[in-house]
Scaffold this active site. Structure first.
Site, PDB file in Angstrom:
ATOM      1  N   SER A 160       0.817  -1.220   0.160  1.00 15.68           N
ATOM      2  CA  SER A 160      -0.001   0.056   0.172  1.00 15.68           C
ATOM      3  C   SER A 160       0.700   0.777  -0.235  1.00 15.68           C
ATOM      4  CB  SER A 160      -0.976  -0.036   0.870  1.00 15.68           C
ATOM      5  OG  SER A 160      -1.769   0.943   0.676  1.00 15.68           O
ATOM      6  N   ASP A 166      -9.054  -6.845  -4.614  1.00 11.82           N
ATOM      7  CA  ASP A 166      -8.152  -5.376  -3.558  1.00 11.82           C
ATOM      8  C   ASP A 166      -9.326  -4.235  -4.860  1.00 11.82           C
ATOM      9  OD1 ASP A 166      -6.967  -2.446  -3.075  1.00 11.82           O
ATOM     10  OD2 ASP A 166      -5.248  -4.139  -3.267  1.00 11.82           O
ATOM     11  N   HIS A 175      -7.873  -5.433  -0.022  1.00 15.47           N
ATOM     12  CA  HIS A 175      -7.108  -4.760  -0.480  1.00 15.47           C
ATOM     13  C   HIS A 175      -6.084  -5.290   0.574  1.00 15.47           C
ATOM     14  CE1 HIS A 175      -3.740  -1.324  -0.763  1.00 15.47           C
ATOM     15  NE2 HIS A 175      -3.653  -1.432   0.749  1.00 15.47           N
TER      16      HIS A 175
END
Length: 378
Positions: free
Chosen positions: A141, A309, A339
């Site tokens: 991320s 995601d 995610h």
């Protein structure tokens, strides 16, 4: 010198000039490490630099506890694992909630920062610790965005990279959903222009609302629906003749719980600063565009995506894999979680990380490739 194992250490890095030209005076970066350094700090060594996500911290052995430790994928009997807290955060590094040189909080005086600014500050912290190179940088991320920038800003300092669940730049959708989160905070009356730290109140309602929005992008639609469906919260009736805040669906209660948890551990202004940095994420800016920038990366880079995601869809990792100048490997996490799968799916991540470590011991490093091309000496 690296800090004692597991201890939080704050590294003074002096003034930081941001990509946009502002100055953060007397900045500091927080860092922890596990495992012993082997090799040369400025040469071949066993350092793995782990990059945390948006509201993460230096306790990588906690939020990635199945991954980091003796005998685990990132084996601390063999590797020296280092984790820094991002510039702009509230877990030891300088950010809006930190003390300004004049003694008050930085507050609204803390400038907008980019992912590149975070990496520049992190590199300065490693310099202060006497570390000139690392075996690998890895993160997911926001940590994946920082990892990408490491390969572009300091390729001579990184032998290998692992980029998880992120894109080469923020998409318009990501900027939109993240801007909505920022607005939730800045429209809270307690925001006070960002200068609330010494007032006795804080924009907790805005931060909780931002987290509710964000959490829906962190988890998969399948997982949320399977867990909650249309069930009411126990003892409540969301199907009454009038809507009421205290008559909720179960998913509403769950999201409110997630929002409250964040207000208890994170600062709203830091959330705004880091989210804005994600909005500005674009590895192609000033480098001739996305594909040219990605193609210029010599550091062998493994890319990992999650099939469900919502925040960083898998096609964005496919784009990375098609355009990276030195793709080491590609892997997919298959999970209904979405995610957050890179933090949740321990068994799959264990396999992926062990494969990554094995590949780093087989493939020539970016430094070796560059030296062979005559770009710089080893």
């Amino acid at each position: 010198m690296l800090p004692s194992e597991g201890d939080l250490h704050t590294v003074a890095i002096g003034d930081v000039t941001t990509e946009a030209g502002a100055t953060i005076a007397d900045a500091a970066i927080a860092v922890r490490r596990w495992g012993e350094l082997r090799g040369e700090p400025d040469g071949e060594n066993n350092i793995l630099l782990v990059e945390h996500a948006l509201t993460g911290d230096t306790r990588a052995d906690d939020w990635w506890c199945e991954i980091i430790g003796p005998g685990k994928a990132l084996d601390t009997d063999r590797w020296c694992v280092v984790c820094t807290n991002a510039l702009g955060s509230c877990y030891g590094s300088t950010g809006p909630a930190s003390e300004h040189p004049d003694g008050d909080a930085w507050g609204s005086r803390f400038p907008a920062i980019s992912i590149r600014d975070m990496v520049v500050a992190e590199a300065a912290a490693l310099d202060a610790l006497g570390i000139g190179r690392v075996h690998a940088v890895l993160g997911g991320s926001m940590g994946g965005a920082r990892t990408l920038e490491w390969t572009l800003l300091y390729p001579e300092r990184v032998s290998y990279a692992l980029v998880i669940a992120v894109s080469a730049r923020a998409s318009a959708w990501q900027i939109g959903i993240q801007s909505a989160q920022i607005t939730s905070i800045t429209q809270d009356p307690a925001w006070q222009g960002g200068d609330y730290h010494a007032t006795g109140s804080s924009p907790d309602a805005g931060l909780a609302a931002a987290r509710r929005l964000a959490h829906l992008t962190y988890r998969g639609e399948l997982e949320i629906d399977e867990r909650f469906g249309t069930s009411p919260q126990s003892g409540e009736n969301p199907l009454g003749p009038f809507r009421a805040d205290d008559q909720r669906f179960a998913v509403q209660s769950y999201l409110e719980h997630q929002g409250k948890k964040l207000t208890e551990r994170f600062d709203a202004a830091c959330y705004v600063a880091l989210t804005e940095a994600l909005n500005r994420h674009d590895v192609g800016r000033g480098r001739g565009g996305l594909n040219k920038a990605l193609h210029s990366i010599n550091v062998p880079t493994m890319v990992v995506g999650v099939d469900t995601d919502i925040l960083y869809p898998y096609h964005q990792q496919e784009h990375l894999s098609r355009n990276l100048g030195n793709l080491l490997a590609m892997a997919k996490l298959s999970s209904p979680v979405g995610h957050d799968a890179f933090l949740v799916e321990a068994r799959q991540m264990d396999r992926i990380l062990r494969n990554f470590i094995a590949l780093t011991e087989q493939a020539p490093s970016g430094r070796e490739i560059a030296a062979a091309r005559g770009e710089y000496a080893i």
